[in-house]
Scaffold this motif. Structure first.
Motif, mmCIF file in Angstrom:
data_model
loop_
_atom_site.group_PDB
_atom_site.id
_atom_site.type_symbol
_atom_site.label_atom_id
_atom_site.label_comp_id
_atom_site.label_asym_id
_atom_site.label_seq_id
_atom_site.Cartn_x
_atom_site.Cartn_y
_atom_site.Cartn_z
ATOM 1 N N LYS A 32 0.843 -1.203 0.000
ATOM 2 C CA LYS A 32 0.000 0.000 0.000
ATOM 3 C C LYS A 32 0.874 1.247 0.000
ATOM 4 O O LYS A 32 2.016 1.229 0.495
ATOM 5 C CB LYS A 32 -0.877 0.028 1.251
ATOM 6 N N GLU A 88 1.744 6.155 -4.087
ATOM 7 C CA GLU A 88 0.720 5.941 -5.114
ATOM 8 C C GLU A 88 1.338 6.170 -6.490
ATOM 9 O O GLU A 88 2.043 7.156 -6.736
ATOM 10 C CB GLU A 88 -0.428 6.934 -4.899
ATOM 11 N N GLY A 89 1.094 5.231 -7.415
ATOM 12 C CA GLY A 89 1.603 5.352 -8.772
ATOM 13 C C GLY A 89 2.934 4.664 -9.006
ATOM 14 O O GLY A 89 3.378 4.535 -10.163
ATOM 15 N N PRO A 112 1.566 -2.947 -9.301
ATOM 16 C CA PRO A 112 1.182 -1.538 -9.354
ATOM 17 C C PRO A 112 0.688 -1.088 -7.980
ATOM 18 O O PRO A 112 -0.007 -1.840 -7.296
ATOM 19 C CB PRO A 112 0.039 -1.520 -10.377
ATOM 20 N N GLY A 114 -1.698 1.339 -6.162
ATOM 21 C CA GLY A 114 -2.800 2.241 -6.452
ATOM 22 C C GLY A 114 -2.986 2.393 -7.951
ATOM 23 O O GLY A 114 -2.838 1.440 -8.715
ATOM 24 N N LYS A 115 -3.274 3.594 -8.382
ATOM 25 C CA LYS A 115 -3.481 3.851 -9.805
ATOM 26 C C LYS A 115 -2.149 4.225 -10.450
ATOM 27 O O LYS A 115 -1.526 5.221 -10.069
ATOM 28 C CB LYS A 115 -4.504 4.972 -10.003
ATOM 29 N N VAL A 116 -1.712 3.444 -11.414
ATOM 30 C CA VAL A 116 -0.481 3.742 -12.151
ATOM 31 C C VAL A 116 -0.856 4.133 -13.577
ATOM 32 O O VAL A 116 -1.963 3.856 -14.037
ATOM 33 C CB VAL A 116 0.488 2.546 -12.147
ATOM 34 N N ASP A 117 0.064 4.754 -14.271
ATOM 35 C CA ASP A 117 -0.268 5.181 -15.631
ATOM 36 C C ASP A 117 -0.345 3.963 -16.560
ATOM 37 O O ASP A 117 0.138 2.874 -16.251
ATOM 38 C CB ASP A 117 0.682 6.262 -16.139
ATOM 39 N N ASP A 118 -0.979 4.174 -17.702
ATOM 40 C CA ASP A 118 -1.279 3.063 -18.609
ATOM 41 C C ASP A 118 -0.019 2.363 -19.095
ATOM 42 O O ASP A 118 0.003 1.135 -19.227
ATOM 43 C CB ASP A 118 -2.086 3.573 -19.809
ATOM 44 N N MET A 121 1.400 0.067 -16.441
ATOM 45 C CA MET A 121 0.602 -1.154 -16.335
ATOM 46 C C MET A 121 0.869 -2.082 -17.506
ATOM 47 O O MET A 121 0.952 -3.307 -17.347
ATOM 48 C CB MET A 121 -0.883 -0.784 -16.274
#
Length: 248
Positions: A32, A88-89, A112, A114-118, A121
């Motif tokens: 996390k 995050e990221g 990844p 949290g939210k990672v860039d495309d 990913m």
């Protein structure tokens, strides 16, 4: 010399592989933002010891951690540190080994956070996919470099590059046994595969060039251009039919 494993030896490695695979599966939810890489290391150590096994990496050639935890442009051998905070990221690669009755399992994943860039990913997904392209050739009768070539073809067809300086390897009583298994090369080279061979196959794939540098701690390897890298590894047994992945 490539050491062929008996069924009894593979049975022992299968037990070790279950624990290594369990750790890597549970880390997907464990990691996390805000935690340190040392938090991951402590989780790895605790889990391995709860299963009455030994963390393979601890003290190996002087490595101070129970796991290698590498973030973003770090390719491999990131040293766990309570001051190294995950954000995050980020993408986080964790390489783990467990030893049971003298036999080693070795595996790695990239997660990844949290939210990672495309593109980050996609790098993670292609690195995993390149592994599975490679093990299509992890069968009796193929040659070792058939695995290497398939990994390279998949990664490069997606616009990524393959680390040259670090490779897969045999695994058994020692973490690094013969043969070395590059993640690139021409097909049809090297020894022919036979039942009882056990390999750690581990694509290390990066967004930019494949050139690397080693940090001043003499362990952590980073991409020379600072672009992201991902890692995917399993301990693989060559059988008469389908290969067996001990660390899934």
């Amino acid at each position: 010399m490539i050491i062929i494993k008996s069924r009894q030896e593979i049975d022992i490695m299968r037990e070790s592989g279950k624990v290594t695979g369990y750790i890597l599966n549970t880390l997907a939810d464990f990691i996390k933002p805000g935690m340190s890489t040392m938090d991951i290391d402590r989780y790895v150590e605790k889990t391995i010891k709860e299963h009455k096994m030994i963390p393979t990496f601890k003290g190996y050639c002087g490595f101070p951690g129970n796991a290698c935890v590498s973030i973003n442009e770090e390719v491999v051998h990131g040293i766990p540190d309570k001051r190294r905070i995950i954000h995050e990221g980020d993408i986080v690669s964790v390489d783990v080994g467990a030893t049971y009755k003298g036999y080693v399992s070795d595996a790695a994943r990239t997660y990844p956070v949290g939210k990672v860039d495309d593109e980050a990913m996609r790098l993670i997904e292609v690195t995993k996919a390149s592994f599975f392209e490679g093990i299509k050739y992890a069968r009796v009768g193929y040659r070792l470099s058939d695995i290497s070539h398939a990994i390279q073809e998949k990664a490069e067809s997606e616009g990524f590059s393959v680390i040259r300086d670090f490779v897969g390897h045999g695994v058994g009583r020692d973490m690094h046994e013969d043969p070395q298994i590059p993640n690139y090369g021409k097909p049809g080279k090297g020894p022919r595969l036979v039942s009882g061979m056990v390999f750690a196959i581990e694509p290390m794939i990066c967004q930019g060039g494949y050139e690397i540098e080693t940090l001043l701690n003499d362990w952590t390897v980073v991409t020379a251009d600072g672009k992201l890298a991902a890692h995917y590894e399993n301990t693989v047994v060559i059988n008469d039919g389908e290969p067996e992945l001990l660390t899934l």
